[in-house]
Scaffold this motif. Structure first.
Motif, mmCIF file in Angstrom:
data_model
loop_
_atom_site.group_PDB
_atom_site.id
_atom_site.type_symbol
_atom_site.label_atom_id
_atom_site.label_comp_id
_atom_site.label_asym_id
_atom_site.label_seq_id
_atom_site.Cartn_x
_atom_site.Cartn_y
_atom_site.Cartn_z
ATOM 1 N N ALA A 1 0.838 -1.207 0.000
ATOM 2 C CA ALA A 1 0.000 0.000 0.000
ATOM 3 C C ALA A 1 0.868 1.250 0.000
ATOM 4 C CB ALA A 1 -0.942 -0.001 1.193
ATOM 5 N N GLY A 2 1.576 1.462 -1.088
ATOM 6 C CA GLY A 2 2.450 2.624 -1.205
ATOM 7 C C GLY A 2 1.721 3.823 -1.762
ATOM 8 N N SER A 3 2.415 4.938 -1.727
ATOM 9 C CA SER A 3 1.872 6.147 -2.332
ATOM 10 C C SER A 3 3.008 6.939 -2.959
ATOM 11 C CB SER A 3 1.138 7.002 -1.292
ATOM 12 O OG SER A 3 2.044 7.450 -0.309
ATOM 13 N N CYS A 4 2.619 7.852 -3.807
ATOM 14 C CA CYS A 4 3.534 8.753 -4.492
ATOM 15 C C CYS A 4 3.075 10.162 -4.167
ATOM 16 C CB CYS A 4 3.471 8.478 -5.996
ATOM 17 S SG CYS A 4 4.289 9.698 -7.026
ATOM 18 N N VAL B 1 -3.934 8.713 -12.287
ATOM 19 C CA VAL B 1 -4.931 7.647 -12.329
ATOM 20 C C VAL B 1 -4.479 6.505 -11.433
ATOM 21 C CG1 VAL B 1 -6.151 5.990 -13.797
ATOM 22 C CG2 VAL B 1 -5.577 8.256 -14.687
ATOM 23 N N TRP B 2 -5.362 6.098 -10.525
ATOM 24 C CA TRP B 2 -5.160 4.902 -9.721
ATOM 25 C C TRP B 2 -5.748 3.765 -10.541
ATOM 26 C CZ3 TRP B 2 -8.188 1.073 -7.525
ATOM 27 C CH2 TRP B 2 -7.628 0.329 -6.491
ATOM 28 N N LEU B 3 -4.874 2.938 -11.126
ATOM 29 C CA LEU B 3 -5.349 1.840 -11.969
ATOM 30 C C LEU B 3 -5.916 0.692 -11.147
ATOM 31 C CD1 LEU B 3 -2.442 1.603 -14.563
ATOM 32 C CD2 LEU B 3 -4.744 2.494 -14.950
ATOM 33 N N ASN B 4 -5.187 0.346 -10.099
ATOM 34 C CA ASN B 4 -5.512 -0.805 -9.271
ATOM 35 C C ASN B 4 -4.456 -0.860 -8.186
ATOM 36 O OD1 ASN B 4 -6.619 -3.155 -8.279
ATOM 37 N ND2 ASN B 4 -6.802 -4.118 -10.296
ATOM 38 N N GLY B 5 -4.577 -1.819 -7.312
ATOM 39 C CA GLY B 5 -3.526 -1.996 -6.318
ATOM 40 C C GLY B 5 -4.067 -2.263 -4.934
ATOM 41 N N VAL B 6 -3.127 -2.316 -4.005
ATOM 42 C CA VAL B 6 -3.437 -2.593 -2.609
ATOM 43 C C VAL B 6 -4.243 -1.434 -2.041
ATOM 44 C CG1 VAL B 6 -2.400 -3.000 -0.336
ATOM 45 C CG2 VAL B 6 -1.341 -3.979 -2.382
ATOM 46 N N ASP B 7 -5.275 -1.748 -1.255
ATOM 47 C CA ASP B 7 -6.078 -0.714 -0.606
ATOM 48 C C ASP B 7 -5.169 0.239 0.158
ATOM 49 O OD1 ASP B 7 -8.470 -1.673 -1.552
ATOM 50 O OD2 ASP B 7 -8.955 -2.793 0.264
ATOM 51 N N GLY B 8 -5.460 1.513 0.027
ATOM 52 C CA GLY B 8 -4.671 2.540 0.707
ATOM 53 C C GLY B 8 -3.573 3.131 -0.158
ATOM 54 N N SER B 9 -3.318 2.555 -1.329
ATOM 55 C CA SER B 9 -2.300 3.119 -2.212
ATOM 56 C C SER B 9 -2.866 4.334 -2.938
ATOM 57 C CB SER B 9 -1.806 2.064 -3.201
ATOM 58 O OG SER B 9 -2.854 1.602 -4.019
ATOM 59 N N SER B 10 -1.978 5.249 -3.357
ATOM 60 C CA SER B 10 -2.471 6.473 -3.989
ATOM 61 C C SER B 10 -1.347 7.256 -4.657
ATOM 62 C CB SER B 10 -3.130 7.384 -2.946
ATOM 63 O OG SER B 10 -2.158 7.874 -2.039
ATOM 64 N N ILE B 11 -1.766 8.213 -5.475
ATOM 65 C CA ILE B 11 -0.923 9.316 -5.903
ATOM 66 C C ILE B 11 -1.535 10.525 -5.206
ATOM 67 C CG2 ILE B 11 -0.063 10.717 -7.811
ATOM 68 C CD1 ILE B 11 -0.553 8.285 -9.646
ATOM 69 N N ASN C 1 2.581 18.984 -8.127
ATOM 70 C CA ASN C 1 3.143 19.549 -6.911
ATOM 71 C C ASN C 1 2.294 19.167 -5.700
ATOM 72 O OD1 ASN C 1 5.340 20.672 -8.314
ATOM 73 N ND2 ASN C 1 4.106 22.436 -8.882
ATOM 74 N N ASN C 2 1.746 20.138 -4.992
ATOM 75 C CA ASN C 2 0.953 19.864 -3.788
ATOM 76 C C ASN C 2 -0.491 20.319 -3.947
ATOM 77 O OD1 ASN C 2 3.101 18.761 -2.210
ATOM 78 N ND2 ASN C 2 3.912 20.833 -2.004
ATOM 79 N N ASP C 3 -1.115 20.003 -5.082
ATOM 80 C CA ASP C 3 -2.471 20.482 -5.358
ATOM 81 C C ASP C 3 -3.562 19.764 -4.569
ATOM 82 O OD1 ASP C 3 -2.872 18.030 -6.692
ATOM 83 O OD2 ASP C 3 -2.510 18.913 -8.649
ATOM 84 N N GLY C 4 -3.252 18.648 -3.911
ATOM 85 C CA GLY C 4 -4.229 17.955 -3.084
ATOM 86 C C GLY C 4 -5.214 17.077 -3.830
ATOM 87 N N LEU C 5 -5.007 16.880 -5.117
ATOM 88 C CA LEU C 5 -5.892 16.022 -5.907
ATOM 89 C C LEU C 5 -5.403 14.581 -5.802
ATOM 90 C CD1 LEU C 5 -6.160 18.352 -9.029
ATOM 91 C CD2 LEU C 5 -7.894 18.006 -7.249
ATOM 92 N N VAL C 6 -6.014 13.786 -4.926
ATOM 93 C CA VAL C 6 -5.565 12.433 -4.608
ATOM 94 C C VAL C 6 -6.245 11.410 -5.514
ATOM 95 C CG1 VAL C 6 -5.362 10.691 -2.799
ATOM 96 C CG2 VAL C 6 -5.255 13.126 -2.197
ATOM 97 N N ALA C 7 -5.445 10.627 -6.227
ATOM 98 C CA ALA C 7 -5.961 9.517 -7.034
ATOM 99 C C ALA C 7 -5.821 8.245 -6.210
ATOM 100 C CB ALA C 7 -5.183 9.405 -8.345
ATOM 101 N N GLU C 8 -6.951 7.651 -5.845
ATOM 102 C CA GLU C 8 -6.985 6.456 -5.006
ATOM 103 C C GLU C 8 -8.198 5.634 -5.411
ATOM 104 O OE1 GLU C 8 -7.390 7.972 -1.043
ATOM 105 O OE2 GLU C 8 -9.018 9.296 -1.625
ATOM 106 N N ALA C 9 -8.426 4.519 -4.745
ATOM 107 C CA ALA C 9 -9.520 3.612 -5.126
ATOM 108 C C ALA C 9 -10.874 4.329 -5.172
ATOM 109 C CB ALA C 9 -9.573 2.431 -4.170
#
Length: 156
Positions: A101-104, A123-133, A138-146
């Protein structure tokens, strides 16, 4: 890097840190134009752009699948600190943290510089729950997650 050997088999070329590459491309020259740039599954920033007056139209990247730490400390597209002028439109950063469950922190990282960046997507394609971009740009706060798998940044 790509996913399989291309012969129709199940041999995965990029798994468990096999066949690592640090960066897909590092641009150190000025006045470079890229159209249809792609880089995937690197161990560090997929693209590092250090040259001045660069331009990218359409870029696609996937973060490495098998990263095993909590925070991948790199980005899909990084603009170097010494760059004064850069333009990019149509940048896409995709995640599939398959094994952990990593993030970027940033899909696109301008190092705090103000550049002409337009139409970027994470785009969060798939992955372990809790992973995200965590941020498209920069720091715009737009989180791509499940729960919100696509996040878009468009300049005004």
């Amino acid at each position: 890097a790509d996913h399989t050997d291309g012969n129709g088999g199940d041999d995965v070329l990029v798994k468990n840190s096999d066949n690592p590459v640090k960066n897909g491309i590092v641009v150190n020259a000025d006045d470079v134009f890229a159209y249809g740039l792609a880089a995937e599954h690197t161990t560090e920033d997929n693209v590092v752009w250090n040259g001045d007056r660069g331009t990218t139209f359409f870029y696609q990247a996937e973060i490495m699948y098998d990263y095993m730490e909590d925070e991948w400390p790199h980005s899909c597209y990084r603009i170097g600190e010494m760059v004064k002028d850069h333009k990019a439109t149509g940048l896409g950063c995709y995640s599939y943290f398959r094994d952990h469950a990593g993030s970027c922190a940033h899909g696109v990282d301008t190092g705090g510089g103000s550049f002409n960046i337009d139409k970027a997507v994470s785009v969060w394609l798939n992955g372990v729950d809790g992973s995200s971009i965590k941020n498209v740009l920069n720091n715009d706060g737009l989180v791509a997650e499940a729960e919100n798998p696509q996040q878009f940044y468009c300049s005004a």
